[in-house]
Design a protein around this motif. Sequence first.
Motif, PDB file in Angstrom:
ATOM      1  N   CYS A 192       0.824  -1.219   0.000  1.00  0.00           N
ATOM      2  CA  CYS A 192       0.000   0.000   0.000  1.00  0.00           C
ATOM      3  C   CYS A 192       0.854   1.265   0.000  1.00  0.00           C
ATOM      4  N   THR A 210      -2.604   4.305  -7.871  1.00  0.00           N
ATOM      5  CA  THR A 210      -3.683   3.442  -8.372  1.00  0.00           C
ATOM      6  C   THR A 210      -4.910   3.515  -7.473  1.00  0.00           C
ATOM      7  N   VAL A 211      -4.694   3.469  -6.159  1.00  0.00           N
ATOM      8  CA  VAL A 211      -5.812   3.537  -5.209  1.00  0.00           C
ATOM      9  C   VAL A 211      -6.536   4.877  -5.328  1.00  0.00           C
ATOM     10  N   ASN A 212      -5.770   5.954  -5.407  1.00  0.00           N
ATOM     11  CA  ASN A 212      -6.391   7.276  -5.532  1.00  0.00           C
ATOM     12  C   ASN A 212      -7.218   7.386  -6.808  1.00  0.00           C
ATOM     13  N   LEU A 247      -5.560   4.475   4.072  1.00  0.00           N
ATOM     14  CA  LEU A 247      -5.481   3.032   3.843  1.00  0.00           C
ATOM     15  C   LEU A 247      -4.140   2.489   4.335  1.00  0.00           C
ATOM     16  N   THR A 248      -3.051   3.161   3.965  1.00  0.00           N
ATOM     17  CA  THR A 248      -1.715   2.720   4.385  1.00  0.00           C
ATOM     18  C   THR A 248      -1.535   2.855   5.890  1.00  0.00           C
ATOM     19  N   GLY A 279      -5.149   6.762  -0.483  1.00  0.00           N
ATOM     20  CA  GLY A 279      -4.174   5.744  -0.101  1.00  0.00           C
ATOM     21  C   GLY A 279      -3.509   6.012   1.232  1.00  0.00           C
ATOM     22  N   THR A 305     -10.520   5.131  -6.524  1.00  0.00           N
ATOM     23  CA  THR A 305     -11.538   5.662  -5.609  1.00  0.00           C
ATOM     24  C   THR A 305     -11.997   7.057  -5.981  1.00  0.00           C
ATOM     25  N   SER A 364       1.262   2.096  -5.983  1.00  0.00           N
ATOM     26  CA  SER A 364       0.013   1.605  -5.399  1.00  0.00           C
ATOM     27  C   SER A 364      -0.863   2.769  -4.941  1.00  0.00           C
TER      28      SER A 364
END
Length: 403
Positions: A48, A56-58, A70-71, A67, A61, A53
């Motif tokens: 994460c 990609t998460v940002n 999350l991390t 992120g 969502t 990563s």
Amino acid sequence: MSLVVYLAACVFGLTSVLLLRRPRTALRNPLTLSTCAAVALGALVFVCAAPASLATVNELTGVPNFGAPLTYGMLSAYSCAVLVLLINWRGGPRERVRRMVLRSIAAYGLLVAAIVVLFTLADADTERLTDLDTYYAATPFMREMILLYLLGHSAAMLAMCVVCLKWGREVRGLLRTGLRLILLGALLDVLGFQLTKYTAVVARWTGHDLDFLSTTVAPPMASLAALLCSAGFVLPRLLPPVLAHWRGLGDYRRLEPLWSLVRSVSTAPEPPTAWWQLPQARLQWREVSIHDGLLTLAPYFDHRVRERVRDSALRAGRSPHQARLAAEAAMLTDAARRAAAREEPPGTTGTYRLHATEVSGPGGLVELAQALNRPPAQAAAPDGTAPSSLSGPLAEPEEPHVA
């Protein structure tokens, strides 16, 4: 930087796979389960935290910097798992262990919830992939979120250091070595990762720029700390069985002379030859087959051969144990020759236990196998011929030579 972080994640992931090599057994063992959980969460933290990563998460969502919580939530969960691991590793009354585990989970559960709430209240619309801690160090609610996750992680690592120091004085061997590696990794995490993060954040509060400590120094230090901690987790759990299998492989090979001698008369099922068969399992199959072959050859034992070779070995200066092994090797070789030639059993048979059958484990068989490779001084057999020195597969009887 993503490559370094992903490499650390791979190390943690591989450690988890090695520890969970027997899932059914592991799931019933709280210590193994908590170890695997801690290591797996550590791998997820690194996955994460990688900038690739985070981006990609940002993007998935649609929330800038999603992120980050999350991390930080994953890191807090990892910190909790470390505490749970230490509690289970330390052991004690079941109710006390259960109570401490539940308290740790509750405390870090509240911490994760606080991180999510603070991120929701904060104004963090500018995406930052590598310097979020320092960029938002003075932003309301983000400041508290950053400080909160650092304090939660510091508490877990400092607790790990205290436990490792205290427990390391009470244990020995591989467990002590593992604790020292974990302690070294935890100290490196505290000094190399957390202290640099704290310093960079405080520098922002005072109007200075030490962002390189957070973006350049902290990530590789965290990766190295993870490597040391994973080695400390794995070493006491995996090294003993690895060494046992290594010794098993050596014994399996050293039994080859004895196995070659008795394999044709052994009635045990053929041992498995699959490449994945562990050395210990192969060794057990070979032991069973050899013992079966020895039972088959027992009626052909000629005790006159054994006594003559034993007396000869004693006169040559060998110890009683060495003389016995040499005598039994000669008697066994002679019995294998008689069985291969389909001769009648000698008239000197009686109850006799080989040394290899009196001791547990493969040690006695290995000694007998090695004695087959060290033929004694020539001692006349009862019929005036030298005892056979067969050490390979049973040979067919030779045809008589006609002049």
